[in-house]
Design a protein around this motif. Structure first.
Motif, PDB file in Angstrom:
ATOM      1  N   ASP A 143     -20.372  80.738 -60.035  1.00  0.00           N
ATOM      2  CA  ASP A 143     -19.675  79.484 -60.344  1.00  0.00           C
ATOM      3  C   ASP A 143     -19.387  79.338 -61.833  1.00  0.00           C
ATOM      4  OD1 ASP A 143     -22.084  78.822 -61.509  1.00  0.00           O
ATOM      5  OD2 ASP A 143     -22.415  77.008 -60.321  1.00  0.00           O
ATOM      6  N   LEU A 144     -19.836  80.317 -62.637  1.00  0.00           N
ATOM      7  CA  LEU A 144     -19.554  80.357 -64.077  1.00  0.00           C
ATOM      8  C   LEU A 144     -19.952  79.068 -64.784  1.00  0.00           C
ATOM      9  CD1 LEU A 144     -16.059  82.141 -63.989  1.00  0.00           C
ATOM     10  CD2 LEU A 144     -18.306  83.156 -64.413  1.00  0.00           C
ATOM     11  N   GLY A 149     -22.109  75.913 -57.607  1.00  0.00           N
ATOM     12  CA  GLY A 149     -23.022  76.733 -56.821  1.00  0.00           C
ATOM     13  C   GLY A 149     -22.550  78.162 -56.664  1.00  0.00           C
ATOM     14  N   SER A 150     -23.432  79.119 -56.941  1.00  0.00           N
ATOM     15  CA  SER A 150     -23.131  80.540 -56.776  1.00  0.00           C
ATOM     16  C   SER A 150     -23.651  81.023 -55.426  1.00  0.00           C
ATOM     17  CB  SER A 150     -23.771  81.349 -57.910  1.00  0.00           C
ATOM     18  OG  SER A 150     -23.284  80.927 -59.172  1.00  0.00           O
ATOM     19  N   GLY A 168     -27.890  73.011 -52.807  1.00  0.00           N
ATOM     20  CA  GLY A 168     -27.855  71.686 -53.410  1.00  0.00           C
ATOM     21  C   GLY A 168     -26.614  71.472 -54.259  1.00  0.00           C
ATOM     22  N   LYS A 169     -26.257  72.474 -55.046  1.00  0.00           N
ATOM     23  CA  LYS A 169     -25.047  72.376 -55.865  1.00  0.00           C
ATOM     24  C   LYS A 169     -23.808  72.335 -54.982  1.00  0.00           C
ATOM     25  CE  LYS A 169     -27.036  74.622 -59.942  1.00  0.00           C
ATOM     26  NZ  LYS A 169     -26.961  75.773 -60.874  1.00  0.00           N
ATOM     27  N   PRO A 177     -32.066  72.336 -57.615  1.00  0.00           N
ATOM     28  CA  PRO A 177     -32.682  73.665 -57.562  1.00  0.00           C
ATOM     29  C   PRO A 177     -32.652  74.271 -56.153  1.00  0.00           C
ATOM     30  CG  PRO A 177     -34.386  71.999 -57.423  1.00  0.00           C
ATOM     31  CD  PRO A 177     -33.074  71.252 -57.560  1.00  0.00           C
ATOM     32  N   TRP A 178     -32.122  73.552 -55.184  1.00  0.00           N
ATOM     33  CA  TRP A 178     -32.166  73.931 -53.776  1.00  0.00           C
ATOM     34  C   TRP A 178     -31.373  75.215 -53.525  1.00  0.00           C
ATOM     35  CZ3 TRP A 178     -29.750  70.277 -49.512  1.00  0.00           C
ATOM     36  CH2 TRP A 178     -29.903  70.873 -48.251  1.00  0.00           C
ATOM     37  N   VAL A 179     -32.065  76.233 -53.001  1.00  0.00           N
ATOM     38  CA  VAL A 179     -31.440  77.501 -52.619  1.00  0.00           C
ATOM     39  C   VAL A 179     -31.667  77.725 -51.130  1.00  0.00           C
ATOM     40  CG1 VAL A 179     -31.458  80.015 -52.913  1.00  0.00           C
ATOM     41  CG2 VAL A 179     -31.735  78.524 -54.902  1.00  0.00           C
TER      42      VAL A 179
END
Length: 300
Positions: A143-144, A149-150, A168-169, A177-179
Motif C-alpha cells: 500500500d506504499l 493495507g498490504s 484492519g486497514k 494492527p489486525w492481520v
C-alpha cells in the motif's frame, strides 16, 4: 457437494424438494433461509437458489442442482457461517456422503500479537511456503504507506493459496494492527476431509506447516473478530463524515440552535433508513450495538 437420488421416481420426488428442506438435512440447527429453485445456471448446474442469513440483506450463499453428475452443491460465504452449527453439520454431511470441494479458513491476529506481514513476506521469498521441488507463485501488494493495507499471496486459485493481509486497514482503520491469515483450498488435487469443519486453524496449519511457529493453538472467537470489524468500519465512517460533511453539519447545528431546534431533530431531517454498504456481511443489530460501543469510547 452431495450425490442426488437416481431413477425416474427418485428424480420426480427430488424435484419437489425445497432448498429449505436440503438445508435442514445437511445443516441441522442452522438459522439460514433460502429462496425456491429457479432456472438460473451456476457452475454447471441448471437450477439455483439464493441463501440468506439473519440480519443480512444480501445473499450469503447459493444452492444449485440439476447438473454435474446429479449432485447438489451448497456454497456459503464466511459472512453466513455464524448461522451454521459446524459440529452438527459435519455429522450430517458424513451421513449423506457429502464432500467438500472448496474451503476457506482464516486466523485473525486482532492485535498484531503473532503475525507480522513483512516477516511472512520474507519467509515467502525464502521459499518457506513452497511445496515439493517447484517454487510456489507469490506476489505482494504494497500500500506504499497509504494505510489501505498490504497483502501477500502465495500459491494459485483453483488449487491452494495463502493470503495474508492487513485486515484492519482494509476495513478503514489505517492504524490497525489486525492481520488476517487466510488459506483457500480446492479439492482438485487433494481430499478435503470433513474434519476441517471442526478445526479451521488445523486446516491452515495442515496446508502450510511453516505457520505453526507463528500461530497459537486457539483462534479468536467470532464475536471478538466481528467486534473488531465493526470498530474499524465505524471509525472509518466517522472519519469520512467529518471530512466530507463536517463543516456542513457544523453550519446546520449552529442554524438549528438559532432556530430553536435540537441536534436530534437535525439528524432526523438528514438520515434515512438502511445500513451503509461498509457494514455488508454484519447483522444489523450487531453493527448498531458495536457502533454504539465505539461512540461511547470516542465521546468520553
Amino acid at each position: 457437494m452431495v450425490k442426488r437420488a437416481h431413477g425416474a421416481d427418485e428424480d420426480h420426488e427430488t424435484a419437489k424438494v425445497l432448498p429449505s428442506d436440503i438445508l435442514d438435512w445437511l445443516l441441522p440447527g442452522h438459522a439460514l433461509k433460502a429462496d425456491i429453485f429457479e432456472t438460473k445456471g451456476w457452475q454447471g448446474y441448471k437450477q439455483s437458489a439464493r441463501i440468506f442469513a439473519p440480519g443480512l440483506a444480501d445473499p450469503v450463499g447459493i444452492m444449485a442442482r440439476d447438473g454435474n453428475a446429479d449432485t447438489i452443491c451448497v456454497s456459503i460465504t464466511g459472512s453466513g457461517m455464524f448461522a451454521v452449527d459446524l459440529r452438527r453439520a459435519r455429522l450430517a454431511l458424513e451421513h449423506y456422503g457429502a464432500r467438500i470441494t472448496r474451503i476457506d479458513a482464516a486466523f485473525d491476529d486482532l492485535d498484531g500479537e503473532f503475525v507480522a506481514l513483512d516477516l511472512l513476506r520474507y519467509d515467502a521469498v525464502c521459499g518457506m511456503f513452497d511445496g515439493g521441488n517447484r517454487p510456489s507463485s507469490r506476489s505482494f501488494v504494497d500500500d506504499l504507506g497509504t494505510g489501505a493495507g498490504s497483502a501477500l499471496y502465495v500459491g494459485r486459485k483453483g488449487d491452494k493459496q495463502l493470503n495474508a493481509y492487513e485486515k484492519g486497514k482494509q476495513q478503514g482503520d489505517r492504524f490497525s494492527p489486525w492481520v488476517r491469515v487466510e488459506v483457500r483450498l480446492w479439492s482438485k488435487n487433494r481430499l478435503l476431509p470433513l474434519e476441517m469443519l471442526d478445526s479451521p486453524l488445523g486446516a491452515i496449519l495442515g496446508a502450510y506447516p511453516h505457520l505453526r511457529q507463528y500461530l497459537p493453538e486457539a483462534s479468536p472467537t467470532r464475536a471478538r473478530t466481528m467486534r473488531r470489524q465493526v470498530e474499524a468500519r465505524a471509525e472509518d465512517m466517522t472519519d469520512w463524515l467529518r471530512s466530507a460533511a463536517g463543516k456542513s453539519l457544523g453550519a446546520l447545528r449552529a442554524a438549528a440552535k438559532q432556530a430553536g431546534a435540537t441536534d436530534s431533530e437535525v439528524l432526523d431531517l438528514l438520515t434515512r433508513d438502511g445500513m451503509p454498504s461498509r457494514f455488508v456481511g454484519i447483522p444489523e443489530e450487531v453493527a448498531i450495538y458495536r457502533t454504539a460501543e465505539f461512540l461511547q469510547g470516542a465521546i468520553q
